[in-house]
Design a protein around this motif. Structure first.
Motif, PDB file in Angstrom:
ATOM      1  N   LEU A 143       0.842  -1.203   0.000  1.00 40.13           N
ATOM      2  CA  LEU A 143       0.000   0.000   0.000  1.00 40.13           C
ATOM      3  C   LEU A 143       0.872   1.245   0.000  1.00 40.13           C
ATOM      4  O   LEU A 143       1.883   1.321   0.707  1.00 40.13           O
ATOM      5  N   GLN A 144       0.499   2.226  -0.780  1.00 41.37           N
ATOM      6  CA  GLN A 144       1.195   3.507  -0.824  1.00 41.37           C
ATOM      7  C   GLN A 144       0.447   4.478   0.100  1.00 41.37           C
ATOM      8  O   GLN A 144      -0.518   5.121  -0.295  1.00 41.37           O
ATOM      9  N   LEU A 145       0.907   4.546   1.348  1.00 45.81           N
ATOM     10  CA  LEU A 145       0.191   5.321   2.357  1.00 45.81           C
ATOM     11  C   LEU A 145       0.766   6.713   2.576  1.00 45.81           C
ATOM     12  O   LEU A 145       0.213   7.486   3.362  1.00 45.81           O
ATOM     13  N   GLU A 146       1.860   7.035   1.888  1.00 41.89           N
ATOM     14  CA  GLU A 146       2.523   8.308   2.159  1.00 41.89           C
ATOM     15  C   GLU A 146       1.596   9.498   1.904  1.00 41.89           C
ATOM     16  O   GLU A 146       1.542  10.442   2.701  1.00 41.89           O
ATOM     17  N   ALA A 147       0.880   9.465   0.799  1.00 42.41           N
ATOM     18  CA  ALA A 147       0.003  10.591   0.465  1.00 42.41           C
ATOM     19  C   ALA A 147      -1.102  10.743   1.500  1.00 42.41           C
ATOM     20  O   ALA A 147      -1.442  11.862   1.913  1.00 42.41           O
ATOM     21  N   ALA A 148      -1.660   9.612   1.943  1.00 44.67           N
ATOM     22  CA  ALA A 148      -2.731   9.668   2.939  1.00 44.67           C
ATOM     23  C   ALA A 148      -2.222  10.216   4.257  1.00 44.67           C
ATOM     24  O   ALA A 148      -2.852  11.064   4.888  1.00 44.67           O
ATOM     25  N   LEU A 149      -1.036   9.747   4.677  1.00 43.15           N
ATOM     26  CA  LEU A 149      -0.471  10.221   5.941  1.00 43.15           C
ATOM     27  C   LEU A 149      -0.086  11.697   5.861  1.00 43.15           C
ATOM     28  O   LEU A 149      -0.241  12.438   6.836  1.00 43.15           O
ATOM     29  N   SER A 150       0.401  12.127   4.698  1.00 44.38           N
ATOM     30  CA  SER A 150       0.737  13.540   4.525  1.00 44.38           C
ATOM     31  C   SER A 150      -0.506  14.406   4.607  1.00 44.38           C
ATOM     32  O   SER A 150      -0.506  15.478   5.227  1.00 44.38           O
ATOM     33  N   LEU A 151      -1.598  13.936   4.002  1.00 38.52           N
ATOM     34  CA  LEU A 151      -2.852  14.688   4.057  1.00 38.52           C
ATOM     35  C   LEU A 151      -3.366  14.795   5.490  1.00 38.52           C
ATOM     36  O   LEU A 151      -3.807  15.870   5.923  1.00 38.52           O
ATOM     37  N   LEU A 152      -3.301  13.709   6.228  1.00 37.41           N
ATOM     38  CA  LEU A 152      -3.760  13.723   7.614  1.00 37.41           C
ATOM     39  C   LEU A 152      -2.870  14.621   8.472  1.00 37.41           C
ATOM     40  O   LEU A 152      -3.359  15.299   9.382  1.00 37.41           O
ATOM     41  N   LYS A 153      -1.585  14.643   8.169  1.00 37.12           N
ATOM     42  CA  LYS A 153      -0.673  15.506   8.914  1.00 37.12           C
ATOM     43  C   LYS A 153      -1.021  16.972   8.690  1.00 37.12           C
ATOM     44  O   LYS A 153      -1.034  17.778   9.623  1.00 37.12           O
ATOM     45  N   GLN A 154      -1.315  17.336   7.447  1.00 38.30           N
ATOM     46  CA  GLN A 154      -1.699  18.709   7.137  1.00 38.30           C
ATOM     47  C   GLN A 154      -2.976  19.096   7.860  1.00 38.30           C
ATOM     48  O   GLN A 154      -3.181  20.270   8.208  1.00 38.30           O
ATOM     49  N   ALA A 155      -3.846  18.131   8.083  1.00 35.64           N
ATOM     50  CA  ALA A 155      -5.111  18.397   8.765  1.00 35.64           C
ATOM     51  C   ALA A 155      -4.975  18.313  10.286  1.00 35.64           C
ATOM     52  O   ALA A 155      -5.966  18.421  11.004  1.00 35.64           O
ATOM     53  N   GLY A 156      -3.743  18.105  10.777  1.00 35.71           N
ATOM     54  CA  GLY A 156      -3.518  18.034  12.213  1.00 35.71           C
ATOM     55  C   GLY A 156      -3.915  16.718  12.835  1.00 35.71           C
ATOM     56  O   GLY A 156      -4.219  16.657  14.032  1.00 35.71           O
ATOM     57  N   ARG A 157      -3.892  15.648  12.063  1.00 41.76           N
ATOM     58  CA  ARG A 157      -4.301  14.333  12.577  1.00 41.76           C
ATOM     59  C   ARG A 157      -3.139  13.347  12.476  1.00 41.76           C
ATOM     60  O   ARG A 157      -3.224  12.324  11.808  1.00 41.76           O
ATOM     61  N   GLU A 158      -2.063  13.693  13.130  1.00 39.01           N
ATOM     62  CA  GLU A 158      -0.876  12.840  13.083  1.00 39.01           C
ATOM     63  C   GLU A 158      -0.969  11.675  14.060  1.00 39.01           C
ATOM     64  O   GLU A 158      -0.396  10.612  13.821  1.00 39.01           O
ATOM     65  N   GLU A 159      -1.631  11.868  15.186  1.00 40.13           N
ATOM     66  CA  GLU A 159      -1.716  10.832  16.211  1.00 40.13           C
ATOM     67  C   GLU A 159      -2.785   9.818  15.833  1.00 40.13           C
ATOM     68  O   GLU A 159      -3.985  10.099  15.919  1.00 40.13           O
ATOM     69  N   LEU A 160      -2.362   8.656  15.406  1.00 41.89           N
ATOM     70  CA  LEU A 160      -3.289   7.599  15.020  1.00 41.89           C
ATOM     71  C   LEU A 160      -3.136   6.427  15.976  1.00 41.89           C
ATOM     72  O   LEU A 160      -2.015   6.025  16.304  1.00 41.89           O
ATOM     73  N   PRO A 161      -4.241   5.872  16.445  1.00 45.16           N
ATOM     74  CA  PRO A 161      -4.150   4.751  17.390  1.00 45.16           C
ATOM     75  C   PRO A 161      -3.620   3.498  16.719  1.00 45.16           C
ATOM     76  O   PRO A 161      -3.769   3.291  15.520  1.00 45.16           O
ATOM     77  N   GLY A 162      -2.994   2.664  17.517  1.00 45.57           N
ATOM     78  CA  GLY A 162      -2.495   1.386  17.012  1.00 45.57           C
ATOM     79  C   GLY A 162      -1.074   1.467  16.514  1.00 45.57           C
ATOM     80  O   GLY A 162      -0.535   2.537  16.238  1.00 45.57           O
ATOM     81  N   GLU A 163      -0.439   0.309  16.419  1.00 42.56           N
ATOM     82  CA  GLU A 163       0.921   0.210  15.915  1.00 42.56           C
ATOM     83  C   GLU A 163       0.920   0.318  14.402  1.00 42.56           C
ATOM     84  O   GLU A 163       0.028  -0.223  13.723  1.00 42.56           O
ATOM     85  N   ALA A 164       1.889   1.052  13.863  1.00 42.02           N
ATOM     86  CA  ALA A 164       1.954   1.243  12.416  1.00 42.02           C
ATOM     87  C   ALA A 164       1.905  -0.094  11.687  1.00 42.02           C
ATOM     88  O   ALA A 164       2.657  -1.014  11.998  1.00 42.02           O
TER      89      ALA A 164
END
Length: 251
Positions: free
Chosen positions: A22-43
């Motif tokens: 899975l290419q998750l970089e774009a999704a994680l970057s978008l969430l970071k821009q929206a201030g949602r960096e803290e995600l529950p669970g182990e990567a």
């Protein structure tokens, strides 16, 4: 001489079968821009991947500036509500609001001040409604509220409460020179009730509310106009949907 045992270096954990490829970089970057960096669970864990999906779904239905429902979410909610009213017969009110003279705010104080006013109005609207209601930003300075199970007798009370609450407190705008302006903000409101026991469409309901909004503006702004329930007649289009394919279509 002291001999220190070296701990063998552990190889990196293999990616989870769920996240492999899975290419998750774009999704994680978008969430970071929206201030949602803290995600529950182990990567890489199922919980972590589900939290990414949930966060992206939430972002897709939220207006980025105000945090309210966006137009996409609003249109889906409006369609569900108009269908529910047709089935159950329960009344539902749609309010559309427009900030009066909003262009002057941008022209005088700049777009940053305009964004501040938009966010302030969004916050006030959130305070004026019930948890079951849907508040959305549907355009530049236009908002809408879907109020399920709102009897016609309550319509004027709800609309006036929103209007007065926004008018009550001016918004503090800081100019470039450091001076603070207390900017009065008002809204024009139009409203219409969904036809009960009638197959209608979200577009027709919205058009009826918009007619009342234009009427409020034409009558001087900073007021509300609601479609009288007594004249909420079934349109020719709604009549066609109601009787299409039935023995009554020639009535």
């Amino acid at each position: 001489m002291t001999v220190t045992a070296l701990t063998p270096r552990q190889p990196p954990s293999p990616p989870s079968p769920l996240s492999a490829g899975l290419q998750l970089e774009a999704a994680l970057s978008l969430l970071k821009q929206a201030g949602r960096e803290e995600l529950p669970g182990e990567a890489g864990s199922p919980e972590w991947l589900q939290s990414i999906i949930d966060a992206l779904c939430d972002l897709s239905v939220r207006d980025a500036l105000t945090g309210l429902a966006n137009r996409r979410h609003f249109e889906m909610a409006l369609g569900r509500e108009v269908d529910r009213v047709a089935r159950s017969g329960e009344p539902a009110l749609l309010l559309v609001l427009d900030i009066d003279h909003f262009k002057q705010v941008n022209d005088t104080f700049g777009h940053a001040a305009g964004d501040l006013v938009l966010k302030w109005v969004a916050g006030v609207l959130g305070e004026c409604v019930r948890p079951m209601d849907t508040v959305a930003r549907v355009g530049g300075e236009e908002f809408a509220i879907i109020l399920p199970n709102c009897p016609p007798a309550f319509g004027p009370t709800v609309a006036e409460r929103v209007r007065r609450r926004i008018e009550r407190d001016p918004v503090a705008i800081r100019a470039e020179a450091g001076t603070v302006h207390r900017l009065p903000v008002t809204v024009s409101i139009g409203g219409a009730f969904a036809p009960q026991w009638v197959r209608s469409t979200a577009l027709l309901w919205m058009e009826r509310a918009d007619v009342q909004l234009y009427r409020a503006k034409a009558e001087g702004r900073n007021r509300f106009c609601l479609e009288p329930v007594a004249v909420s007649l079934v349109s020719a289009e709604e009549k066609g949907m109601l009787f299409s394919g039935s023995q009554f279509q020639d009535l």
